[in-house]
Design an enzyme around this catalytic site. Structure first.
Site, PDB file in Angstrom:
ATOM      1  N   TYR A   1      35.299  49.573 -52.545  1.00 43.30           N
ATOM      2  CA  TYR A   1      34.234  50.560 -52.307  1.00 43.30           C
ATOM      3  C   TYR A   1      32.867  50.070 -52.791  1.00 43.30           C
ATOM      4  CZ  TYR A   1      37.512  53.774 -50.352  1.00 43.30           C
ATOM      5  OH  TYR A   1      38.435  54.341 -49.506  1.00 43.30           O
TER       6      TYR A   1
ATOM      7  N   ARG B   1      31.497  48.089 -49.952  1.00 41.06           N
ATOM      8  CA  ARG B   1      31.069  48.960 -48.838  1.00 41.06           C
ATOM      9  C   ARG B   1      29.829  49.768 -49.206  1.00 41.06           C
ATOM     10  NH1 ARG B   1      35.852  52.302 -47.014  1.00 41.06           N
ATOM     11  NH2 ARG B   1      34.325  53.067 -45.513  1.00 41.06           N
TER      12      ARG B   1
ATOM     13  N   GLN C   1      33.283  61.984 -40.529  1.00 42.66           N
ATOM     14  CA  GLN C   1      34.361  61.388 -41.336  1.00 42.66           C
ATOM     15  C   GLN C   1      33.820  60.186 -42.104  1.00 42.66           C
ATOM     16  OE1 GLN C   1      38.234  61.201 -38.791  1.00 42.66           O
ATOM     17  NE2 GLN C   1      36.532  61.215 -37.354  1.00 42.66           N
TER      18      GLN C   1
ATOM     19  N   HIS D   1      35.134  63.546 -45.438  1.00 44.85           N
ATOM     20  CA  HIS D   1      35.866  62.514 -46.195  1.00 44.85           C
ATOM     21  C   HIS D   1      35.050  61.999 -47.382  1.00 44.85           C
ATOM     22  CE1 HIS D   1      38.691  61.503 -42.557  1.00 44.85           C
ATOM     23  NE2 HIS D   1      39.019  62.620 -43.171  1.00 44.85           N
TER      24      HIS D   1
ATOM     25  N   CYS E   1      35.233  62.605 -61.039  1.00 46.94           N
ATOM     26  CA  CYS E   1      36.150  62.428 -62.172  1.00 46.94           C
ATOM     27  C   CYS E   1      37.536  62.905 -61.741  1.00 46.94           C
ATOM     28  CB  CYS E   1      35.673  63.226 -63.380  1.00 46.94           C
ATOM     29  SG  CYS E   1      36.856  63.141 -64.740  1.00 46.94           S
TER      30      CYS E   1
ATOM     31  N   CYS F   1      33.557  59.740 -67.564  1.00 50.91           N
ATOM     32  CA  CYS F   1      32.967  60.876 -66.850  1.00 50.91           C
ATOM     33  C   CYS F   1      31.852  61.456 -67.717  1.00 50.91           C
ATOM     34  CB  CYS F   1      34.056  61.913 -66.601  1.00 50.91           C
ATOM     35  SG  CYS F   1      33.414  63.532 -66.146  1.00 50.91           S
TER      36      CYS F   1
ATOM     37  N   CYS G   1      33.349  65.039 -69.122  1.00 53.16           N
ATOM     38  CA  CYS G   1      34.496  65.174 -70.035  1.00 53.16           C
ATOM     39  C   CYS G   1      34.838  63.871 -70.749  1.00 53.16           C
ATOM     40  CB  CYS G   1      35.723  65.703 -69.284  1.00 53.16           C
ATOM     41  SG  CYS G   1      36.524  64.469 -68.230  1.00 53.16           S
TER      42      CYS G   1
ATOM     43  N   GLY H   1      32.860  58.317 -31.447  1.00 50.62           N
ATOM     44  CA  GLY H   1      33.214  57.113 -32.206  1.00 50.62           C
ATOM     45  C   GLY H   1      34.349  57.291 -33.186  1.00 50.62           C
ATOM     46  N   THR H   2      35.360  58.045 -32.781  1.00 50.68           N
ATOM     47  CA  THR H   2      36.527  58.200 -33.656  1.00 50.68           C
ATOM     48  C   THR H   2      37.798  57.980 -32.844  1.00 50.68           C
ATOM     49  OG1 THR H   2      37.719  59.684 -35.164  1.00 50.68           O
ATOM     50  CG2 THR H   2      36.390  60.743 -33.443  1.00 50.68           C
TER      51      THR H   2
HETATM   52  C1  BJW Z   1      32.756  52.856 -30.959  1.00 51.68           C
HETATM   53  C2  BJW Z   1      31.948  51.761 -31.142  1.00 51.68           C
HETATM   54  C3  BJW Z   1      30.657  51.884 -30.655  1.00 51.68           C
HETATM   55  C4  BJW Z   1      33.816  51.241 -31.994  1.00 51.68           C
HETATM   56  N1  BJW Z   1      30.282  53.009 -30.041  1.00 51.68           N
HETATM   57  N2  BJW Z   1      32.366  53.953 -30.338  1.00 51.68           N
HETATM   58  C5  BJW Z   1      51.823  62.715 -39.429  1.00 51.68           C
HETATM   59  C6  BJW Z   1      51.254  63.560 -38.483  1.00 51.68           C
HETATM   60  C7  BJW Z   1      50.045  64.183 -38.731  1.00 51.68           C
HETATM   61  C8  BJW Z   1      49.372  63.971 -39.910  1.00 51.68           C
HETATM   62  C9  BJW Z   1      49.936  63.132 -40.838  1.00 51.68           C
HETATM   63  C10 BJW Z   1      51.145  62.516 -40.605  1.00 51.68           C
HETATM   64  N3  BJW Z   1      51.445  61.756 -41.692  1.00 51.68           N
HETATM   65  C11 BJW Z   1      50.433  61.870 -42.592  1.00 51.68           C
HETATM   66  C12 BJW Z   1      49.502  62.714 -42.087  1.00 51.68           C
HETATM   67  C13 BJW Z   1      48.213  63.117 -42.706  1.00 51.68           C
HETATM   68  C14 BJW Z   1      47.221  61.990 -42.785  1.00 51.68           C
HETATM   69  C15 BJW Z   1      47.097  61.300 -41.433  1.00 51.68           C
HETATM   70  O1  BJW Z   1      46.365  61.710 -40.565  1.00 51.68           O
HETATM   71  N4  BJW Z   1      47.795  60.203 -41.228  1.00 51.68           N
HETATM   72  C16 BJW Z   1      47.772  59.529 -39.943  1.00 51.68           C
HETATM   73  C17 BJW Z   1      47.454  58.063 -40.147  1.00 51.68           C
HETATM   74  C18 BJW Z   1      49.058  59.814 -39.235  1.00 51.68           C
HETATM   75  N5  BJW Z   1      45.950  62.605 -43.136  1.00 51.68           N
HETATM   76  C19 BJW Z   1      45.631  62.841 -44.407  1.00 51.68           C
HETATM   77  O2  BJW Z   1      46.334  62.498 -45.344  1.00 51.68           O
HETATM   78  C20 BJW Z   1      44.354  63.633 -44.629  1.00 51.68           C
HETATM   79  N6  BJW Z   1      44.649  64.762 -45.439  1.00 51.68           N
HETATM   80  C21 BJW Z   1      45.437  65.746 -45.005  1.00 51.68           C
HETATM   81  O3  BJW Z   1      45.991  65.718 -43.914  1.00 51.68           O
HETATM   82  O4  BJW Z   1      45.550  66.795 -45.890  1.00 51.68           O
HETATM   83  C22 BJW Z   1      46.435  67.875 -45.528  1.00 51.68           C
HETATM   84  C23 BJW Z   1      45.816  68.877 -44.611  1.00 51.68           C
HETATM   85  C24 BJW Z   1      46.631  69.691 -43.877  1.00 51.68           C
HETATM   86  C25 BJW Z   1      46.097  70.656 -43.018  1.00 51.68           C
HETATM   87  C26 BJW Z   1      44.725  70.805 -42.933  1.00 51.68           C
HETATM   88  C27 BJW Z   1      43.919  70.010 -43.687  1.00 51.68           C
HETATM   89  C28 BJW Z   1      44.465  69.034 -44.502  1.00 51.68           C
HETATM   90  C29 BJW Z   1      43.320  62.784 -45.334  1.00 51.68           C
HETATM   91  C30 BJW Z   1      42.820  61.677 -44.465  1.00 51.68           C
HETATM   92  C31 BJW Z   1      41.849  60.814 -45.242  1.00 51.68           C
HETATM   93  C32 BJW Z   1      41.348  59.638 -44.408  1.00 51.68           C
HETATM   94  N7  BJW Z   1      40.593  58.788 -45.248  1.00 51.68           N
HETATM   95  C33 BJW Z   1      39.909  57.630 -44.648  1.00 51.68           C
HETATM   96  C34 BJW Z   1      39.226  56.847 -45.797  1.00 51.68           C
HETATM   97  C35 BJW Z   1      37.986  57.614 -46.274  1.00 51.68           C
HETATM   98  C36 BJW Z   1      37.183  56.837 -47.233  1.00 51.68           C
HETATM   99  C37 BJW Z   1      36.734  55.512 -46.640  1.00 51.68           C
HETATM  100  O5  BJW Z   1      35.853  55.462 -45.757  1.00 51.68           O
HETATM  101  O6  BJW Z   1      37.265  54.501 -47.086  1.00 51.68           O
HETATM  102  O7  BJW Z   1      38.931  58.068 -43.708  1.00 51.68           O
HETATM  103  S1  BJW Z   1      40.979  56.587 -43.675  1.00 51.68           S
HETATM  104  C38 BJW Z   1      39.781  56.236 -42.426  1.00 51.68           C
HETATM  105  O8  BJW Z   1      40.187  56.814 -41.161  1.00 51.68           O
HETATM  106  C39 BJW Z   1      38.514  56.971 -42.863  1.00 51.68           C
HETATM  107  C40 BJW Z   1      38.008  57.480 -41.549  1.00 51.68           C
HETATM  108  O9  BJW Z   1      37.118  58.533 -41.768  1.00 51.68           O
HETATM  109  C41 BJW Z   1      39.265  57.873 -40.826  1.00 51.68           C
HETATM  110  C42 BJW Z   1      39.108  57.977 -39.324  1.00 51.68           C
HETATM  111  O10 BJW Z   1      38.760  56.734 -38.769  1.00 51.68           O
HETATM  112  P1  BJW Z   1      37.733  56.679 -37.540  1.00 51.68           P
HETATM  113  O11 BJW Z   1      36.409  57.123 -37.981  1.00 51.68           O
HETATM  114  O12 BJW Z   1      38.325  57.379 -36.391  1.00 51.68           O
HETATM  115  O13 BJW Z   1      37.645  55.086 -37.310  1.00 51.68           O
HETATM  116  P2  BJW Z   1      38.587  54.151 -36.414  1.00 51.68           P
HETATM  117  O14 BJW Z   1      38.334  52.765 -36.866  1.00 51.68           O
HETATM  118  O15 BJW Z   1      39.982  54.618 -36.423  1.00 51.68           O
HETATM  119  O16 BJW Z   1      38.054  54.342 -34.922  1.00 51.68           O
HETATM  120  C43 BJW Z   1      36.776  53.878 -34.533  1.00 51.68           C
HETATM  121  C44 BJW Z   1      36.495  54.349 -33.120  1.00 51.68           C
HETATM  122  O17 BJW Z   1      35.180  54.009 -32.780  1.00 51.68           O
HETATM  123  C45 BJW Z   1      37.410  53.721 -32.067  1.00 51.68           C
HETATM  124  O18 BJW Z   1      37.886  54.739 -31.177  1.00 51.68           O
HETATM  125  C46 BJW Z   1      36.496  52.754 -31.310  1.00 51.68           C
HETATM  126  O19 BJW Z   1      36.797  52.644 -29.923  1.00 51.68           O
HETATM  127  C47 BJW Z   1      35.162  53.419 -31.500  1.00 51.68           C
HETATM  128  N8  BJW Z   1      34.027  52.500 -31.480  1.00 51.68           N
HETATM  129  N9  BJW Z   1      32.689  50.769 -31.773  1.00 51.68           N
HETATM  130  C48 BJW Z   1      31.196  54.005 -29.886  1.00 51.68           C
HETATM  131  N10 BJW Z   1      29.785  50.846 -30.749  1.00 51.68           N
END
Ligand code: BJW
Length: 231
Positions: A53, A56, A88, A106, A114, A133, A136, A172-173
């Site tokens: 981090y 980044r 996100q 996120h 903390c 922290c 605390c 972009g997700t």
């Molecule tokens: C372009 C481009 C250009 C490129 N122009 N486009 C089974 C089923 C369902 C859920 C789960 C499951 N098992 C586990 C889960 C839950 C889990 C989950 O989803 N897992 C999956 C992997 C299956 N989720 C969690 O644990 C979350 N919490 C949770 O669910 O709590 C319970 C709850 C229940 C009910 C309601 C609410 C909550 C927490 C998820 C935390 C994710 N954390 C991260 C790290 C954050 C910190 C950091 O930045 O390091 O978040 S992981 C990472 O992925 C980051 C991102 O925000 C997130 C999404 O990624 P994103 O942004 O979509 O990026 P990419 O790389 O995947 O895609 C990029 C896109 O851009 C692509 O489509 C390209 O084509 C495009 N692109 N260039 C336009 N120029």
């Protein structure tokens, strides 16, 4: 005028030079998710996670907002209804591009949290293992970001906005991470039109009414122009 809810992901910042997660050569090709993006990984090796981090945080601080971030800020300013940006991303590029308010589901690289008492403060450019922290004094400072298995932030407010949306746009997700991946279904159930703007179709592209493919710096300003002309 209808409320617009916009969800953004790493793709919107790709052309600002910040890596996405799941594209070829993306962050998850270089690091194991379990090591750097879970609370268990942080407990096992906090130095590794801080290093990931810290690097980044430096990259994000050097990055400039691109035409897509600026176009969304323009939509937020000029659209006669509400425009809610839910990101996100943990970079601050929406705000740097002029967005007035952004929901960071996120967390953010700019924040420290903390793990013991939940106190939040501004992260230094480099966080170190065992940093106390300010509230605390526990040596449990971590980046204020949401890892797998943790509850994303502001979910009640996001679901309220989705329930009142007339239009939902995902930009972009990849649609692989929940709960954000399910927002399109929430919005559809509330009667909103839905559009995806992405480089490649996401996992859930068939759930959207419209899909616009191309780089965000081209598709987003054009889409914003069309929205503002059509109002
Ligand atoms: C372009 C481009 C250009 C490129 N122009 N486009 C089974 C089923 C369902 C859920 C789960 C499951 N098992 C586990 C889960 C839950 C889990 C989950 O989803 N897992 C999956 C992997 C299956 N989720 C969690 O644990 C979350 N919490 C949770 O669910 O709590 C319970 C709850 C229940 C009910 C309601 C609410 C909550 C927490 C998820 C935390 C994710 N954390 C991260 C790290 C954050 C910190 C950091 O930045 O390091 O978040 S992981 C990472 O992925 C980051 C991102 O925000 C997130 C999404 O990624 P994103 O942004 O979509 O990026 P990419 O790389 O995947 O895609 C990029 C896109 O851009 C692509 O489509 C390209 O084509 C495009 N692109 N260039 C336009 N120029």
């Amino acid at each position: 005028m209808e409320k617009i809810v916009i969800l953004t992901g790493a793709g919107i910042s790709a052309e600002s030079g910040l890596g996405t997660f799941r594209d070829e050569g993306g962050l998850w090709a270089q690091h194991r998710i379990e090591d750097v993006a879970t609370p268990e990984g942080f407990a096992r090796d906090p130095a590794l996670v801080h290093g990931f981090y810290n690097a980044r945080r430096v990259q994000a601080a050097e990055a400039q907002p691109n035409a897509a971030h600026k176009a969304l800020a323009r939509l937020q300013r000029d659209w006669p209804g509400e425009v809610i940006i839910v990101t996100q991303n943990v970079d601050g590029l929406h705000e740097a591009g002029g967005a007035q308010s952004v929901i960071h589901m996120h967390g953010t690289l700019a924040g420290a949290l903390c793990a013991a008492c939940g106190h939040r403060w501004t992260a230094p450019p480099e966080m170190a293992v065992g940093e106390p922290c300010p509230a605390c004094a526990a040596p449990t400072a971590r980046p204020d970001v949401v890892w797998f298995g943790e509850m994303p932030y502001h979910m009640d407010s996001i679901y309220d906005h989705l329930a009142g949306a007339g239009l939902f746009a995902a930009i972009g997700t990849s649609g692989q991470v929940y709960p954000a991946a399910a927002f399109v279904h929430e919005a559809t159930m509330s009667g909103a039109r839905t559009v995806e703007l992405n480089l490649d179709p996401s996992t859930g592209a068939s759930s959207f009414d419209d899909v616009v493919l191309g780089p965000a710096t081209e598709t987003v300003p054009h889409w914003v122009d069309q929205m503002l002309i059509s109002q």
